[in-house]
Motif scaffolding. Sequence first.
Motif, PDB file in Angstrom:
ATOM      1  N   GLU A  21      64.804  16.921  68.289  1.00  0.00           N
ATOM      2  CA  GLU A  21      65.936  16.001  68.103  1.00  0.00           C
ATOM      3  C   GLU A  21      65.567  14.854  67.164  1.00  0.00           C
ATOM      4  O   GLU A  21      65.577  13.676  67.537  1.00  0.00           O
ATOM      5  CB  GLU A  21      66.407  15.456  69.466  1.00  0.00           C
ATOM      6  N   VAL A  22      65.256  15.193  65.929  1.00  0.00           N
ATOM      7  CA  VAL A  22      64.861  14.192  64.957  1.00  0.00           C
ATOM      8  C   VAL A  22      66.019  13.204  64.716  1.00  0.00           C
ATOM      9  O   VAL A  22      67.164  13.604  64.535  1.00  0.00           O
ATOM     10  CB  VAL A  22      64.429  14.858  63.631  1.00  0.00           C
ATOM     11  N   GLY A  23      65.711  11.900  64.747  1.00  0.00           N
ATOM     12  CA  GLY A  23      66.691  10.855  64.483  1.00  0.00           C
ATOM     13  C   GLY A  23      67.660  10.609  65.603  1.00  0.00           C
ATOM     14  O   GLY A  23      68.639   9.865  65.436  1.00  0.00           O
ATOM     15  N   ALA A  24      67.424  11.208  66.772  1.00  0.00           N
ATOM     16  CA  ALA A  24      68.349  11.035  67.898  1.00  0.00           C
ATOM     17  C   ALA A  24      68.130   9.691  68.563  1.00  0.00           C
ATOM     18  O   ALA A  24      67.114   9.031  68.380  1.00  0.00           O
ATOM     19  CB  ALA A  24      68.153  12.160  68.908  1.00  0.00           C
ATOM     20  N   GLY A  25      69.123   9.271  69.360  1.00  0.00           N
ATOM     21  CA  GLY A  25      68.974   8.065  70.168  1.00  0.00           C
ATOM     22  C   GLY A  25      69.492   6.803  69.519  1.00  0.00           C
ATOM     23  O   GLY A  25      69.243   5.702  70.018  1.00  0.00           O
ATOM     24  N   ASN A  41      57.826  -1.807  77.001  1.00  0.00           N
ATOM     25  CA  ASN A  41      59.128  -2.315  76.582  1.00  0.00           C
ATOM     26  C   ASN A  41      59.689  -1.511  75.414  1.00  0.00           C
ATOM     27  O   ASN A  41      60.209  -2.052  74.438  1.00  0.00           O
ATOM     28  CB  ASN A  41      59.029  -3.807  76.189  1.00  0.00           C
ATOM     29  N   LEU A  42      59.534  -0.166  75.497  1.00  0.00           N
ATOM     30  CA  LEU A  42      60.024   0.714  74.448  1.00  0.00           C
ATOM     31  C   LEU A  42      61.238   1.475  74.948  1.00  0.00           C
ATOM     32  O   LEU A  42      61.229   2.038  76.044  1.00  0.00           O
ATOM     33  CB  LEU A  42      58.947   1.714  74.022  1.00  0.00           C
ATOM     34  N   SER A  43      62.293   1.530  74.134  1.00  0.00           N
ATOM     35  CA  SER A  43      63.443   2.376  74.444  1.00  0.00           C
ATOM     36  C   SER A  43      63.115   3.800  74.027  1.00  0.00           C
ATOM     37  O   SER A  43      62.095   4.061  73.398  1.00  0.00           O
ATOM     38  CB  SER A  43      64.675   1.887  73.673  1.00  0.00           C
ATOM     39  N   THR A  44      64.041   4.727  74.358  1.00  0.00           N
ATOM     40  CA  THR A  44      63.850   6.111  73.940  1.00  0.00           C
ATOM     41  C   THR A  44      63.739   6.212  72.430  1.00  0.00           C
ATOM     42  O   THR A  44      62.851   6.879  71.882  1.00  0.00           O
ATOM     43  CB  THR A  44      65.020   6.976  74.435  1.00  0.00           C
ATOM     44  N   PHE A  45      64.618   5.533  71.718  1.00  0.00           N
ATOM     45  CA  PHE A  45      64.597   5.571  70.251  1.00  0.00           C
ATOM     46  C   PHE A  45      63.325   4.946  69.700  1.00  0.00           C
ATOM     47  O   PHE A  45      62.711   5.465  68.767  1.00  0.00           O
ATOM     48  CB  PHE A  45      65.833   4.842  69.703  1.00  0.00           C
ATOM     49  N   SER A  46      62.898   3.815  70.305  1.00  0.00           N
ATOM     50  CA  SER A  46      61.685   3.142  69.831  1.00  0.00           C
ATOM     51  C   SER A  46      60.460   4.032  70.003  1.00  0.00           C
ATOM     52  O   SER A  46      59.598   4.122  69.117  1.00  0.00           O
ATOM     53  CB  SER A  46      61.480   1.819  70.574  1.00  0.00           C
ATOM     54  N   GLY A  47      60.379   4.678  71.148  1.00  0.00           N
ATOM     55  CA  GLY A  47      59.254   5.592  71.375  1.00  0.00           C
ATOM     56  C   GLY A  47      59.267   6.742  70.388  1.00  0.00           C
ATOM     57  O   GLY A  47      58.223   7.154  69.865  1.00  0.00           O
ATOM     58  N   HIS A  48      60.477   7.255  70.114  1.00  0.00           N
ATOM     59  CA  HIS A  48      60.646   8.339  69.148  1.00  0.00           C
ATOM     60  C   HIS A  48      60.178   7.904  67.755  1.00  0.00           C
ATOM     61  O   HIS A  48      59.416   8.619  67.077  1.00  0.00           O
ATOM     62  CB  HIS A  48      62.135   8.722  69.138  1.00  0.00           C
ATOM     63  N   ILE A  49      60.593   6.710  67.336  1.00  0.00           N
ATOM     64  CA  ILE A  49      60.227   6.202  66.012  1.00  0.00           C
ATOM     65  C   ILE A  49      58.722   5.924  65.929  1.00  0.00           C
ATOM     66  O   ILE A  49      58.078   6.183  64.902  1.00  0.00           O
ATOM     67  CB  ILE A  49      61.035   4.933  65.678  1.00  0.00           C
ATOM     68  N   THR A  87      67.740  19.771  65.872  1.00  0.00           N
ATOM     69  CA  THR A  87      68.732  18.723  65.592  1.00  0.00           C
ATOM     70  C   THR A  87      70.127  19.190  65.989  1.00  0.00           C
ATOM     71  O   THR A  87      70.364  20.388  66.188  1.00  0.00           O
ATOM     72  CB  THR A  87      68.731  18.355  64.107  1.00  0.00           C
ATOM     73  N   HIS A  88      71.042  18.209  66.099  1.00  0.00           N
ATOM     74  CA  HIS A  88      72.472  18.493  66.258  1.00  0.00           C
ATOM     75  C   HIS A  88      73.244  18.040  65.025  1.00  0.00           C
ATOM     76  O   HIS A  88      74.454  18.232  64.957  1.00  0.00           O
ATOM     77  CB  HIS A  88      73.035  17.777  67.490  1.00  0.00           C
ATOM     78  N   TYR A  89      72.571  17.405  64.078  1.00  0.00           N
ATOM     79  CA  TYR A  89      73.257  16.805  62.933  1.00  0.00           C
ATOM     80  C   TYR A  89      73.710  17.880  61.936  1.00  0.00           C
ATOM     81  O   TYR A  89      72.905  18.679  61.446  1.00  0.00           O
ATOM     82  CB  TYR A  89      72.348  15.810  62.215  1.00  0.00           C
ATOM     83  N   GLY A  90      75.019  17.852  61.594  1.00  0.00           N
ATOM     84  CA  GLY A  90      75.561  18.801  60.648  1.00  0.00           C
ATOM     85  C   GLY A  90      74.994  18.643  59.250  1.00  0.00           C
ATOM     86  O   GLY A  90      74.803  19.617  58.514  1.00  0.00           O
ATOM     87  N   LYS A  91      74.713  17.383  58.828  1.00  0.00           N
ATOM     88  CA  LYS A  91      74.165  17.135  57.498  1.00  0.00           C
ATOM     89  C   LYS A  91      72.801  17.816  57.324  1.00  0.00           C
ATOM     90  O   LYS A  91      72.460  18.269  56.235  1.00  0.00           O
ATOM     91  CB  LYS A  91      74.015  15.625  57.261  1.00  0.00           C
ATOM     92  N   PRO A  99      74.988   7.506  65.056  1.00  0.00           N
ATOM     93  CA  PRO A  99      74.934   8.830  64.422  1.00  0.00           C
ATOM     94  C   PRO A  99      74.756   8.813  62.918  1.00  0.00           C
ATOM     95  O   PRO A  99      73.970   9.614  62.385  1.00  0.00           O
ATOM     96  CB  PRO A  99      76.277   9.465  64.820  1.00  0.00           C
ATOM     97  N   ASN A 100      75.470   7.936  62.192  1.00  0.00           N
ATOM     98  CA  ASN A 100      75.346   7.933  60.738  1.00  0.00           C
ATOM     99  C   ASN A 100      73.937   7.550  60.309  1.00  0.00           C
ATOM    100  O   ASN A 100      73.339   8.176  59.432  1.00  0.00           O
ATOM    101  CB  ASN A 100      76.367   6.972  60.121  1.00  0.00           C
ATOM    102  N   GLU A 101      73.396   6.501  60.942  1.00  0.00           N
ATOM    103  CA  GLU A 101      72.041   6.083  60.605  1.00  0.00           C
ATOM    104  C   GLU A 101      71.009   7.112  61.080  1.00  0.00           C
ATOM    105  O   GLU A 101      69.999   7.364  60.409  1.00  0.00           O
ATOM    106  CB  GLU A 101      71.757   4.707  61.218  1.00  0.00           C
ATOM    107  N   GLY A 102      71.296   7.682  62.229  1.00  0.00           N
ATOM    108  CA  GLY A 102      70.398   8.718  62.732  1.00  0.00           C
ATOM    109  C   GLY A 102      70.343   9.916  61.800  1.00  0.00           C
ATOM    110  O   GLY A 102      69.272  10.483  61.541  1.00  0.00           O
ATOM    111  N   THR A 103      71.519  10.314  61.258  1.00  0.00           N
ATOM    112  CA  THR A 103      71.570  11.420  60.297  1.00  0.00           C
ATOM    113  C   THR A 103      70.761  11.099  59.049  1.00  0.00           C
ATOM    114  O   THR A 103      69.967  11.924  58.558  1.00  0.00           O
ATOM    115  CB  THR A 103      73.027  11.719  59.909  1.00  0.00           C
ATOM    116  N   ALA A 104      70.965   9.898  58.531  1.00  0.00           N
ATOM    117  CA  ALA A 104      70.245   9.487  57.322  1.00  0.00           C
ATOM    118  C   ALA A 104      68.740   9.483  57.555  1.00  0.00           C
ATOM    119  O   ALA A 104      67.953   9.933  56.714  1.00  0.00           O
ATOM    120  CB  ALA A 104      70.721   8.094  56.880  1.00  0.00           C
ATOM    121  N   LEU A 105      68.335   8.969  58.732  1.00  0.00           N
ATOM    122  CA  LEU A 105      66.911   8.929  59.056  1.00  0.00           C
ATOM    123  C   LEU A 105      66.350  10.347  59.201  1.00  0.00           C
ATOM    124  O   LEU A 105      65.259  10.660  58.714  1.00  0.00           O
ATOM    125  CB  LEU A 105      66.690   8.136  60.346  1.00  0.00           C
TER     126      LEU A 105
END
Length: 793
Positions: free
Chosen positions: A414-418, A386-394, A446-450, A421-427
């Motif tokens: 793809e760190v923080g993906a899924g 019962n894991l989503s893509t993001f959950s498995g990533h985390i 990554t794709h994040y500009g920050k 976007p704002n929270e993913g960037t921060a993470l």
Amino acid sequence: MINNKTLNKLQYFDILQQVSAFCVSSVAKQKVNELLPAVTIEEAQTLILETKQAYDLFQFETSFDLSVDDLSEVCALARVSSCLSMRQLLQVMRLLRTSRYLQASLFTDHGIDISLLQAKAYQLYVDKELEEEIDFAILSDEEMNDKASAELYAIRKKIKGINADIKAKLQSYTKNSDLSRYLQDTIVTMRGDRYVIPVKQEYKGYVNGIVHDQSATGATLFIEPMAIVQLNNALREAILEEKAEVQRILQSFTDRISPVSQRILVSQQTICEIDVIFSKVKYAFENKCTLPILNNKGQINLKRARHPLLDKKKVVPISVKLGYDYDVIVITGPNTGGKTVTLKTIGLMCAMAMTGLFVPCQEESELSFFEDIFCDIGDEQSIEQNLSTFSGHISNLRDILDVCKNGHLVLVDEVGAGTEPNEGTALALAVTDFLRNSGAKCVITTHYGKLKEYSLLTPRVENASMEFDLNTLSPTYKLIMGVPGSSNALAIASKLGMRSDVISLAKQNVTDENSAFEQALANAEKIRKQYEAQLEQLEADRKVLQKELAQAETLNGSLQNERNKLLAGSREEAQRIVAKAREQANDLIAEIKNILAQDEISDRALFAARGISKQIAEIQIQQEEEQDEIIFTGDPVDFAKLKVGDLVYSKKMNVQVRVVDIKSPSRIRVKVGGISTEVKVDDLFVAVVEANKNSKNRTRKPSQTKSTINTRSVKNEINVIGKTVDEAIVIVDAFIDTAVLSGLSTVWVIHGMGTGKLRAGLHAHFKRHANVAEFRLGVYGEGESGVTCLTLK
């Protein structure tokens, strides 16, 4: 130890499957598929060195027989003296033979270091006598040689005799006209190891014997005539004796194998280990792999590395450095541009090197030993858990962050993906910064500009990007270090046919800050490509210049060879002229001797003698004029470049000298032959000495640094009269050294006639002297037997 989950992500076991295809034995194939990266740097370096030594040896010797059977069960049976079969003994024999051949090959001197392989060869058990006896005694899996033992030979000879008697007896039945009519067929057959004849059912009473069988219809009975019952009994007894003797021979071999069964098992394991090493070598040759330099500093320097599972004709090589000026690499770029492949290539190369495998990259590439490698690559979605893509990533990141430290390699795709976007960037920023501070070496996509901005501003973090061709709007799969990349999402969407009004609206929704940043990246990429083109042109120009330099050096070498040929020709011509002059002089001297030998010398004879004497003088003058001269050409010696061992010209001594000690510009010790002295640097010139036959006709400009050294200015004779043989040899050796350095080709040693002991001792020394080509006693006018003329090399 690197866990199997990471190795699976890196497709490490797929590489092992390819390597195992090069193994000879099935046991070695299994060993290869079970290989794991080394757990210590020492073990990893030993594995790499083993492969290197085998790689070097493989270029000399490629015909190793490494085929062996799995003898685990055989050795277990032998250990308890359970009789081995002929097939099992042949397996032992083949292993003994392979061990012997392999040991001989590894102990052959190929002029290279294969010490690690030779250390394994010492573990091989060799017993040539046992090997050859088994090979002689056992012909196949089910056949033993008649001569395996004297008893077996006698028994089988007896069996052949009994068989012949039985067949002869039965043939008497089949050929007997009275009995043959009772037979169904005139053949002899066997039933239950006993010879019988086929008798018709209705005539069974006419043939006295034992019925052993009948045909399916009952029309034929197979009867053993009473006349051959005893013979059949004797045959059966002989066959039992044969079986007993075969069993005895097999047991005898088993008993000899039993005490060395463990050593045979070690041999099998050693051969399999060597098979595994050579499978790595064959894989390296097949895939054009090179020897990696392995360190434990976390430093990676891959040069034109290719992912080994991709088509080597299509894969784009990458070059990447990590652990030198930066510990974290952030890779950006478009989707399907090669970011994930780059991650896997870096991790897989390290795992391969730690297993002792060569890697597909340019020579002198460097890889690091890592205590552990962690990966978060791919979709970790799991319905069962019962894991989503993001959950498995985390979940993966959580486990990695809990243990990562110095000595580890972390690869995150793809760190923080899924997620939003704002929270993913921060993470992503937080995870990257934590990894940087952990001491681990990291490669992150990554794709994040920050995260791009973070990489530009943070120490020991480097940007990298996957190149994208804006003209064709397609990725080139090239990794560009030091430059952040753009995702080019809108450009790719437009190329794929997205509505133009949607693209325009999307561009309006992109913030001015992001647009400016992306525009700056695009400008930077444009400038980079311009400089790259210029560098390529410079490299092309450099190659052209190198080629021209090589051609010039080749031409210079050819000219030098021609010059040497001309000098050699001139020298030969001079020697011919001198020889001719000497011959003329000798003839004239002979004429003078004839005149002087007359009882009465007339005025006419004296006049003729004076004429002959004048001719001799003219010949001497001519010979001196034809004498080789040595032309010195050189510049003053640069004291800063002068070193011990240099051969230079001393103007003061008018000869070439060798530098033996340098104390100061005014105290330089030089040596000529056995004599040494101190000179100043001003007295020394670069020595470029050549023979010249026509120096007297050559004109030289005053500005040129040239001086003429006539060989006559160097002493060409030495007087050792009154010296002992040992004293004379020392003096003469020093004289010869000086003469050779001065370019003299002929010298004279004056030893006097005396008792002849000094002359004999010197002549014995000249025969083995390295610089003496030949020698002779002086002729009339040279001192005859009191002088020896030396021709120098």
